[in-house]
Design a protein around this motif. Sequence first.
Motif, PDB file in Angstrom:
ATOM      1  N   ILE A   7       0.846  -1.201   0.000  1.00 20.19           N
ATOM      2  CA  ILE A   7       0.000   0.000   0.000  1.00 20.19           C
ATOM      3  C   ILE A   7       0.877   1.245   0.000  1.00 20.19           C
ATOM      4  O   ILE A   7       0.637   2.193  -0.745  1.00 20.19           O
ATOM      5  CB  ILE A   7      -0.959   0.000   1.213  1.00 20.19           C
ATOM      6  N   PHE A   8       1.921   1.268   0.834  1.00 18.34           N
ATOM      7  CA  PHE A   8       2.836   2.414   0.901  1.00 18.34           C
ATOM      8  C   PHE A   8       3.513   2.654  -0.436  1.00 18.34           C
ATOM      9  O   PHE A   8       3.611   3.794  -0.900  1.00 18.34           O
ATOM     10  CB  PHE A   8       3.875   2.187   2.010  1.00 18.34           C
ATOM     11  N   LEU A   9       3.986   1.613  -1.073  1.00 19.69           N
ATOM     12  CA  LEU A   9       4.665   1.764  -2.368  1.00 19.69           C
ATOM     13  C   LEU A   9       3.701   2.253  -3.452  1.00 19.69           C
ATOM     14  O   LEU A   9       4.081   3.078  -4.291  1.00 19.69           O
ATOM     15  CB  LEU A   9       5.321   0.444  -2.779  1.00 19.69           C
ATOM     16  N   ILE A  10       2.475   1.781  -3.430  1.00 17.22           N
ATOM     17  CA  ILE A  10       1.488   2.241  -4.410  1.00 17.22           C
ATOM     18  C   ILE A  10       1.211   3.731  -4.214  1.00 17.22           C
ATOM     19  O   ILE A  10       1.192   4.508  -5.180  1.00 17.22           O
ATOM     20  CB  ILE A  10       0.197   1.407  -4.303  1.00 17.22           C
ATOM     21  N   VAL A  11       1.035   4.154  -2.973  1.00 16.71           N
ATOM     22  CA  VAL A  11       0.794   5.572  -2.683  1.00 16.71           C
ATOM     23  C   VAL A  11       2.004   6.402  -3.079  1.00 16.71           C
ATOM     24  O   VAL A  11       1.865   7.503  -3.650  1.00 16.71           O
ATOM     25  CB  VAL A  11       0.433   5.761  -1.193  1.00 16.71           C
ATOM     26  N   LEU A  12       3.198   5.913  -2.822  1.00 13.39           N
ATOM     27  CA  LEU A  12       4.418   6.627  -3.181  1.00 13.39           C
ATOM     28  C   LEU A  12       4.528   6.799  -4.696  1.00 13.39           C
ATOM     29  O   LEU A  12       4.848   7.894  -5.179  1.00 13.39           O
ATOM     30  CB  LEU A  12       5.638   5.877  -2.628  1.00 13.39           C
ATOM     31  N   VAL A  13       4.247   5.763  -5.453  1.00 14.73           N
ATOM     32  CA  VAL A  13       4.304   5.840  -6.913  1.00 14.73           C
ATOM     33  C   VAL A  13       3.274   6.848  -7.431  1.00 14.73           C
ATOM     34  O   VAL A  13       3.567   7.662  -8.313  1.00 14.73           O
ATOM     35  CB  VAL A  13       4.088   4.444  -7.547  1.00 14.73           C
ATOM     36  N   ILE A  14       2.080   6.835  -6.876  1.00 16.69           N
ATOM     37  CA  ILE A  14       1.037   7.781  -7.308  1.00 16.69           C
ATOM     38  C   ILE A  14       1.461   9.211  -6.989  1.00 16.69           C
ATOM     39  O   ILE A  14       1.292  10.119  -7.810  1.00 16.69           O
ATOM     40  CB  ILE A  14      -0.314   7.427  -6.660  1.00 16.69           C
ATOM     41  N   ALA A  15       2.041   9.442  -5.824  1.00 15.35           N
ATOM     42  CA  ALA A  15       2.479  10.781  -5.433  1.00 15.35           C
ATOM     43  C   ALA A  15       3.580  11.282  -6.361  1.00 15.35           C
ATOM     44  O   ALA A  15       3.557  12.443  -6.805  1.00 15.35           O
ATOM     45  CB  ALA A  15       2.957  10.778  -3.984  1.00 15.35           C
ATOM     46  N   ILE A  16       4.531  10.440  -6.670  1.00 13.14           N
ATOM     47  CA  ILE A  16       5.613  10.835  -7.584  1.00 13.14           C
ATOM     48  C   ILE A  16       5.064  11.119  -8.976  1.00 13.14           C
ATOM     49  O   ILE A  16       5.462  12.100  -9.623  1.00 13.14           O
ATOM     50  CB  ILE A  16       6.715   9.740  -7.616  1.00 13.14           C
ATOM     51  N   ALA A  17       4.122  10.331  -9.438  1.00 12.63           N
ATOM     52  CA  ALA A  17       3.516  10.561 -10.748  1.00 12.63           C
ATOM     53  C   ALA A  17       2.784  11.903 -10.776  1.00 12.63           C
ATOM     54  O   ALA A  17       2.854  12.642 -11.765  1.00 12.63           O
ATOM     55  CB  ALA A  17       2.565   9.427 -11.093  1.00 12.63           C
ATOM     56  N   GLU A  18       2.093  12.239  -9.697  1.00 16.75           N
ATOM     57  CA  GLU A  18       1.394  13.526  -9.624  1.00 16.75           C
ATOM     58  C   GLU A  18       2.366  14.695  -9.647  1.00 16.75           C
ATOM     59  O   GLU A  18       2.096  15.725 -10.256  1.00 16.75           O
ATOM     60  CB  GLU A  18       0.507  13.595  -8.382  1.00 16.75           C
ATOM     61  N   VAL A  19       3.507  14.552  -8.993  1.00 15.95           N
ATOM     62  CA  VAL A  19       4.517  15.616  -9.000  1.00 15.95           C
ATOM     63  C   VAL A  19       5.053  15.819 -10.413  1.00 15.95           C
ATOM     64  O   VAL A  19       5.158  16.955 -10.894  1.00 15.95           O
ATOM     65  CB  VAL A  19       5.667  15.287  -8.016  1.00 15.95           C
ATOM     66  N   PHE A  20       5.365  14.741 -11.113  1.00 17.85           N
ATOM     67  CA  PHE A  20       5.859  14.860 -12.486  1.00 17.85           C
ATOM     68  C   PHE A  20       4.787  15.431 -13.411  1.00 17.85           C
ATOM     69  O   PHE A  20       5.074  16.241 -14.298  1.00 17.85           O
ATOM     70  CB  PHE A  20       6.355  13.500 -13.006  1.00 17.85           C
ATOM     71  N   LYS A  21       3.548  15.035 -13.198  1.00 14.71           N
ATOM     72  CA  LYS A  21       2.455  15.549 -14.024  1.00 14.71           C
ATOM     73  C   LYS A  21       2.276  17.054 -13.797  1.00 14.71           C
ATOM     74  O   LYS A  21       2.088  17.815 -14.746  1.00 14.71           O
ATOM     75  CB  LYS A  21       1.168  14.789 -13.685  1.00 14.71           C
ATOM     76  N   ALA A  22       2.357  17.506 -12.565  1.00 13.46           N
ATOM     77  CA  ALA A  22       2.228  18.929 -12.255  1.00 13.46           C
ATOM     78  C   ALA A  22       3.385  19.722 -12.859  1.00 13.46           C
ATOM     79  O   ALA A  22       3.190  20.821 -13.394  1.00 13.46           O
ATOM     80  CB  ALA A  22       2.174  19.133 -10.749  1.00 13.46           C
ATOM     81  N   LYS A  23       4.587  19.163 -12.798  1.00 15.07           N
ATOM     82  CA  LYS A  23       5.753  19.836 -13.384  1.00 15.07           C
ATOM     83  C   LYS A  23       5.591  19.953 -14.897  1.00 15.07           C
ATOM     84  O   LYS A  23       5.850  21.016 -15.480  1.00 15.07           O
ATOM     85  CB  LYS A  23       7.021  19.066 -13.044  1.00 15.07           C
ATOM     86  N   TYR A  24       5.155  18.902 -15.541  1.00 18.43           N
ATOM     87  CA  TYR A  24       4.952  18.919 -16.987  1.00 18.43           C
ATOM     88  C   TYR A  24       3.900  19.967 -17.372  1.00 18.43           C
ATOM     89  O   TYR A  24       4.088  20.740 -18.300  1.00 18.43           O
ATOM     90  CB  TYR A  24       4.519  17.534 -17.477  1.00 18.43           C
ATOM     91  N   ARG A  25       2.787  19.987 -16.648  1.00 17.30           N
ATOM     92  CA  ARG A  25       1.717  20.948 -16.950  1.00 17.30           C
ATOM     93  C   ARG A  25       2.188  22.383 -16.761  1.00 17.30           C
ATOM     94  O   ARG A  25       1.841  23.260 -17.532  1.00 17.30           O
ATOM     95  CB  ARG A  25       0.498  20.676 -16.090  1.00 17.30           C
ATOM     96  N   SER A  26       2.959  22.644 -15.728  1.00 11.20           N
ATOM     97  CA  SER A  26       3.431  24.013 -15.498  1.00 11.20           C
ATOM     98  C   SER A  26       4.415  24.439 -16.579  1.00 11.20           C
ATOM     99  O   SER A  26       4.422  25.597 -16.986  1.00 11.20           O
ATOM    100  CB  SER A  26       4.066  24.145 -14.112  1.00 11.20           C
ATOM    101  N   GLU A  27       5.234  23.521 -17.074  1.00 10.02           N
ATOM    102  CA  GLU A  27       6.161  23.857 -18.157  1.00 10.02           C
ATOM    103  C   GLU A  27       5.424  24.165 -19.454  1.00 10.02           C
ATOM    104  O   GLU A  27       5.843  25.028 -20.228  1.00 10.02           O
ATOM    105  CB  GLU A  27       7.142  22.710 -18.383  1.00 10.02           C
ATOM    106  N   LYS A  28       4.335  23.484 -19.702  1.00  8.68           N
ATOM    107  CA  LYS A  28       3.569  23.685 -20.934  1.00  8.68           C
ATOM    108  C   LYS A  28       2.533  24.798 -20.812  1.00  8.68           C
ATOM    109  O   LYS A  28       1.870  25.134 -21.780  1.00  8.68           O
ATOM    110  CB  LYS A  28       2.854  22.386 -21.343  1.00  8.68           C
ATOM    111  N   GLY A  29       2.382  25.371 -19.623  1.00  2.11           N
ATOM    112  CA  GLY A  29       1.438  26.459 -19.434  1.00  2.11           C
ATOM    113  C   GLY A  29      -0.002  26.005 -19.303  1.00  2.11           C
ATOM    114  O   GLY A  29      -0.924  26.753 -19.610  1.00  2.11           O
ATOM    115  N   ILE A  30      -0.207  24.799 -18.852  1.00  2.42           N
ATOM    116  CA  ILE A  30      -1.553  24.268 -18.685  1.00  2.42           C
ATOM    117  C   ILE A  30      -2.011  24.562 -17.260  1.00  2.42           C
ATOM    118  O   ILE A  30      -1.326  24.238 -16.296  1.00  2.42           O
ATOM    119  CB  ILE A  30      -1.596  22.756 -18.956  1.00  2.42           C
ATOM    120  N   THR A  31      -3.166  25.208 -17.137  1.00  4.82           N
ATOM    121  CA  THR A  31      -3.702  25.530 -15.822  1.00  4.82           C
ATOM    122  C   THR A  31      -5.072  24.891 -15.671  1.00  4.82           C
ATOM    123  O   THR A  31      -5.653  24.392 -16.625  1.00  4.82           O
ATOM    124  CB  THR A  31      -3.822  27.050 -15.623  1.00  4.82           C
TER     125      THR A  31
END
Length: 97
Positions: A7-31
């Motif tokens: 459960i911890f590893l699944i939550v950790l993977v989801i959290a890291i994916a969300e961080v990368f997704k937010a970084k990608y969106r901010s670089e592309k100017g998606i709000t």
Amino acid sequence: MSFWTAIFLIVLVIAIAEVFKAKYRSEKGITRDYMGNEKFAESKDDPAAQRELEDLRERIKVLERIATDGNSLDAKETRRISAEIEALRDKQVEKDN
């Protein structure tokens, strides 16, 4: 591996994916708006968008002036002429009857 470790590893993977997704969106100017809908942010360097924004501001100024200038001399004169035309129409209707 225990259940809680999985459960911890699944939550950790989801959290890291969300961080990368937010970084990608901010670089592309998606709000996101308040409803969660995604849209591209307007670029400050876009001259066409700036021109359109200025045109819209001018239109708003005109609409505000129209809405608030109901008591000006021109507005009173327009109402007086309109009332006179309506009175003439009423007289014409009475003549026809």
